[in-house]
Structure formats: C-alpha cells, structure tokens
Write a protein that holds these residues in place. Sequence first.
Motif, PDB file in Angstrom:
ATOM      1  N   LEU A   4       0.851  -1.184   0.000  1.00 14.31           N
ATOM      2  CA  LEU A   4       0.000   0.000   0.000  1.00 14.31           C
ATOM      3  C   LEU A   4       0.894   1.245   0.000  1.00 14.31           C
ATOM      4  O   LEU A   4       1.651   1.475   0.945  1.00 14.31           O
ATOM      5  N   LEU A   5       0.826   2.014  -1.066  1.00 11.31           N
ATOM      6  CA  LEU A   5       1.606   3.234  -1.215  1.00 11.31           C
ATOM      7  C   LEU A   5       0.740   4.419  -0.792  1.00 11.31           C
ATOM      8  O   LEU A   5      -0.359   4.609  -1.331  1.00 11.31           O
ATOM      9  N   ILE A   6       1.210   5.213   0.165  1.00 10.57           N
ATOM     10  CA  ILE A   6       0.414   6.330   0.679  1.00 10.57           C
ATOM     11  C   ILE A   6       1.177   7.639   0.505  1.00 10.57           C
ATOM     12  O   ILE A   6       2.345   7.747   0.874  1.00 10.57           O
ATOM     13  N   TYR A   7       0.477   8.629  -0.046  1.00 15.48           N
ATOM     14  CA  TYR A   7       1.054   9.968  -0.196  1.00 15.48           C
ATOM     15  C   TYR A   7       0.344  10.908   0.766  1.00 15.48           C
ATOM     16  O   TYR A   7      -0.863  11.125   0.664  1.00 15.48           O
ATOM     17  N   LEU A  33       4.818  11.548  -8.276  1.00 16.37           N
ATOM     18  CA  LEU A  33       5.683  10.860  -9.239  1.00 16.37           C
ATOM     19  C   LEU A  33       6.669   9.936  -8.541  1.00 16.37           C
ATOM     20  O   LEU A  33       6.998   8.860  -9.049  1.00 16.37           O
ATOM     21  N   GLY A  34       7.159  10.349  -7.361  1.00 10.74           N
ATOM     22  CA  GLY A  34       8.108   9.511  -6.645  1.00 10.74           C
ATOM     23  C   GLY A  34       7.535   8.152  -6.298  1.00 10.74           C
ATOM     24  O   GLY A  34       8.190   7.114  -6.484  1.00 10.74           O
ATOM     25  N   LEU A  35       6.298   8.117  -5.806  1.00 11.83           N
ATOM     26  CA  LEU A  35       5.701   6.844  -5.391  1.00 11.83           C
ATOM     27  C   LEU A  35       5.444   5.915  -6.568  1.00 11.83           C
ATOM     28  O   LEU A  35       5.637   4.701  -6.463  1.00 11.83           O
ATOM     29  N   THR A  72       6.162   8.309   1.238  1.00  8.42           N
ATOM     30  CA  THR A  72       7.196   9.289   0.922  1.00  8.42           C
ATOM     31  C   THR A  72       6.624  10.658   1.204  1.00  8.42           C
ATOM     32  O   THR A  72       5.407  10.844   1.188  1.00  8.42           O
ATOM     33  N   ALA A  73       7.486  11.640   1.482  1.00  6.47           N
ATOM     34  CA  ALA A  73       6.971  12.964   1.823  1.00  6.47           C
ATOM     35  C   ALA A  73       8.039  14.027   1.687  1.00  6.47           C
ATOM     36  O   ALA A  73       9.235  13.757   1.768  1.00  6.47           O
ATOM     37  N   MET A  74       7.568  15.261   1.504  1.00  8.36           N
ATOM     38  CA  MET A  74       8.402  16.446   1.651  1.00  8.36           C
ATOM     39  C   MET A  74       8.222  16.960   3.076  1.00  8.36           C
ATOM     40  O   MET A  74       7.323  16.526   3.802  1.00  8.36           O
ATOM     41  N   SER A 167      -2.758  17.966 -13.917  1.00 10.61           N
ATOM     42  CA  SER A 167      -1.609  17.733 -14.796  1.00 10.61           C
ATOM     43  C   SER A 167      -0.907  16.447 -14.383  1.00 10.61           C
ATOM     44  O   SER A 167      -1.074  15.980 -13.258  1.00 10.61           O
ATOM     45  N   MET A 168      -0.128  15.900 -15.280  1.00  7.26           N
ATOM     46  CA  MET A 168       0.725  14.758 -14.982  1.00  7.26           C
ATOM     47  C   MET A 168       2.166  15.225 -14.811  1.00  7.26           C
ATOM     48  O   MET A 168       2.534  16.316 -15.233  1.00  7.26           O
ATOM     49  N   SER A 169       2.989  14.364 -14.223  1.00 15.99           N
ATOM     50  CA  SER A 169       4.402  14.693 -13.993  1.00 15.99           C
ATOM     51  C   SER A 169       5.298  13.689 -14.703  1.00 15.99           C
ATOM     52  O   SER A 169       5.025  12.484 -14.665  1.00 15.99           O
TER      53      SER A 169
END
Length: 529
Positions: A4-7, A33-35, A72-74, A167-169
């Motif tokens: 499970l990928l969580i942003y 985009l990173g995940l 992942t996070a900033m 938008s996409m990255s």
Amino acid sequence: MRVLLIYPVFPRTFWSYDKILELVDRKVLLPPLGLITVAAILPQEWEFKLVDRNIRPVTEAEWEWADLVILTAMIVQKVDLLAQIQEAKRRGKPVAVGGPYATSVPGEVAAEADYLILDEGEITLPQFVEAINRGETSGTFRSPEKADVSTTPVPRYDLLELDAYDSMSVQFSRGCPFQCEFCDIIVLYGRKPRTKNPEQLLKELDYLYELGWRRGVFMVDDNFIGNKRNVKLLLKALKTWQIEHQYPFRFNTEASVDLAADEELMDMMVDCNFDAVFLGIETPDEASLALTKKFQNTRSSLSESVDKIIRAGLRPMAGFIIGFDGEKSGAASRVIEFVDQAGIPTAMLGMLQALPNTGLWHRLEKEGRLLADRENISQHATNQTMLMNFIPTRPVEEIAAEYIQAFRTLYEPDRYLDRTYNCFLKLGAPRSKTPFKTPELVDLRALAIIIWRQGIKRSTRWKFWHHLFGIIRHNPAVWEHYLTVCAHNEHFLEYRDIVTAEITQQLETFKKVESAELPPAELLSEVTA
C-alpha cells in the motif's frame, strides 16, 4: 507482497490552486511521481495500491489488504506522514519511509518507521528488497552514489486516479549545476545533471497516451536546462512525437534564467508545445544574489531576460525571496516593482528558510543564528505561511510586515489583471498546430464562473473586458491561455488572506515569547506550535 503506497496530505500552499481546481472538478494539481516510480522499481510480481490522501482517505479495506505500507513525503507533509505511520503501526503493518524529507532528516522518522529507504531509490530500493527476502524486519538503506537515471523504469501511472489530477508529472533530469546557498536540490541530487535518454522519456509519454491522458504535463526537473546538450536531443525527438500524436500534451517546467541566452533552446521548447516556465529569480537586488551564490542571475539584466523568454512564447512564473543577509529595507517593494515591470503574472514570494544541510544551514549553524536544531529541523515546515527559521540581519517583524504587504499587493485584482495583460500582449504565439477540441461541459462552466466573478460581479469588470478584447485584437493566438491565467487569481485572492492571518498570528506569538529569553529552538517551537 501486497504493498500500500500512501502519499500524505499537503497543507494549503501557493501551489495548491484549490479554487481553480474546484472550477474544473479536479482534486490535485500534480500526482506523486516519486511513489509511482518506486512502484515501478520494486518487483513487478508484487501487488500495489496507491492512495493519494490529497484526493481521499485510505479505506479500511485497503489497510486490511496491505502486507507492507510505503510512504514518501516532503518536509511540509510531515504532520500527515507521521499520522499515517501511526495508523499503519496501530494495525500491525510494517512501514517503510523514503523521499526528500526522510533523506534530509532521517532522525525524525527513524523511531517511527521499520525501514528507511533513503537517497535515490534506483540504488536503495533493491537493497531493501534483498533485506525483505532475507526476512529482516527493519533497516536503513543509504548510498552516497547518484543513480544512473537512464535505467529508471517507466513510472506506474496506471496506479493513479487520473481524473483527479489537473496535470501529470514526468522527470527528465536530476541535479543542477549551480551552487545557490539556500537550495537543497544540489544537496539531495548533486551538481551534475543526470538525464534520461530521449527514447526512455518518450516511452513514458506513450504510456500516458495509452492511458488516455490528454492534458498538461509538468516536467518536474528542478532545472530542466541543466544539461542543455541532452535537453536539445530530447526536444528534437519530442517535437517529432508531438507531431505524430497531434500534440496531445501541453508542457511546462522549471529552468534557470540563463534560458534567455539560448534562443534555439527556447524555440525548440515552444515547438514542442511548452507554454510556461518557472524561473528562480529570488530578488532583483544584485548584492543579495551574489551573497547567496546565485551568480547565474547577475550575468545579464533580469528584466531583459524575462522579456526574451516571454517574447519567445513561454509564460514566466517566478520565485522570489526576502530576508537575505544584508538586505536593505524595502526589499519586498523592489520585488513588486520588478514583477510589475517585467510582466510576470505568477510570482511566488517567500521568506528565506534554512533547509537541512544546505550551505545556508551550515553557515547559520556556525554563526549560532538557527532557530531550529538538528533533532527537530522540520518543526518549522517550510511554506509561504511560516516565519523564518533563523535570526535575520534586520528585524523579523519588518521583514514579515513587508512580506504580508507584498503578497496582498501582488494579487490585488486590478494589479494582477494589468500584469497578466502586459505579459500576454507580448507573449510569443504558440507554433504547434493542435487540432480543435470541443470544450467539455466542466470547462464551459468554469469559464462562465470566471466571467461572472471577474467580468460582472467585481469592480474589475471594465478592466476584465477591456483587457480580454485587447488580447483578442492584438494577440488572438493566446486568448485561451490568457483567460486561464486570469482564473488563477481566484486562488491567490484567497491564499493572500491565509498568508496574512497566519503570519500575523505567528508575529503576535513571537512578540509574546521573545521577552522570555528562551533558547532559539524553544522560541521557534513556541511560535510555530
């Protein structure tokens, strides 16, 4: 392995664009985009689900399904990152954390997560997988090496809820050749720009095209033109791809101001349907630029450079900072004057922040001027609604007052319309021949709302119509782009009130606790609590 990928959630920022996204029935400006790159690097026999919490919460069924949770996070996402780690641990799920925040200050999440996957995932994710296969239940995976991004697989765009994004990255390069003292990009990704090869990036665009994407694409490179030779090779191939596919994508990106010195490069970007570029201008004060080692902005006239970029056909967005050492009073007024004179519609203004492990951080640490410590750097989550995290060379109250006034002035409705109008009068026309698209109902509804608010309801009504007809008369090829940028001020009008309220509140708290003679880190903690 079910992953499970969580942003985590972003706080409202300059780039949230909430009001604009509401108009077109979308939730978020850009995807994580990173995940989705992480998902592409991990073993493809694993199963993946992705939840962007800026769109919706994680469901109980998704929590139950997962064998492993990866986040992942900033830095600005810290609060929700820690909350989601706790939710996962409460359910007995192993947790892995990576990304720029964890890489910059791993000590802040080390006690919370089972696995830290730091630095660049192309190198450290395989180390993590090996540890999982050996049955290890914790670990930290690091590498001083920089990844060869020409080996990076196509991101898993299929995991995204595509309709929720505006938008996409995509990413072509990592790293920047310059040495700006305050910038953490060169700390995280190095000063040697590494690029993918053109065919590799076109495969990513092929995948987006196959998934049905037909809107904007943001090239997320922190300096798209860091390696000009390779960028030109990409643009040559991209132009052919766009022609063959009838220009399905509109691009924008970030670049250094020296883009203006390369007419061929600007022409190639416009030929590929790039229509906007974010420029790190920072300040019109040359002494501050030299002090912060942003020498590339001192080699030619900044206003002339911006003018060249506009006339080439690229709408400028720009970042500005106040609070540099030795800065004279009135810095924010000088930014306003420059922005108006140069015709930059979107100007992101911020107070200088010392980011972890940057040259600025190390210098201020030696001078004893930091209001944060290494154990809790991100207690001061850096965005446009936070006071500075160090002691400046002029009173912070003065800087903050200038900052608030500048934000309010820049996005005053009449001023914003004038600035946007002046930009688009001279904006070079697009050269790509895109086929006509029947407007969607949601776009027509958004147009009607903007006309109602700016052209009828508000005091800007006469100026709105005068400027719109002026653009249609003098530069008709850009009228749709012009109206879109006029709509952007719906967000900034509200966001300037948020900036005013939050900075004012912090200043009041600062004044109350300053007299208590607390140590710097405790002072900052009290102010930002």
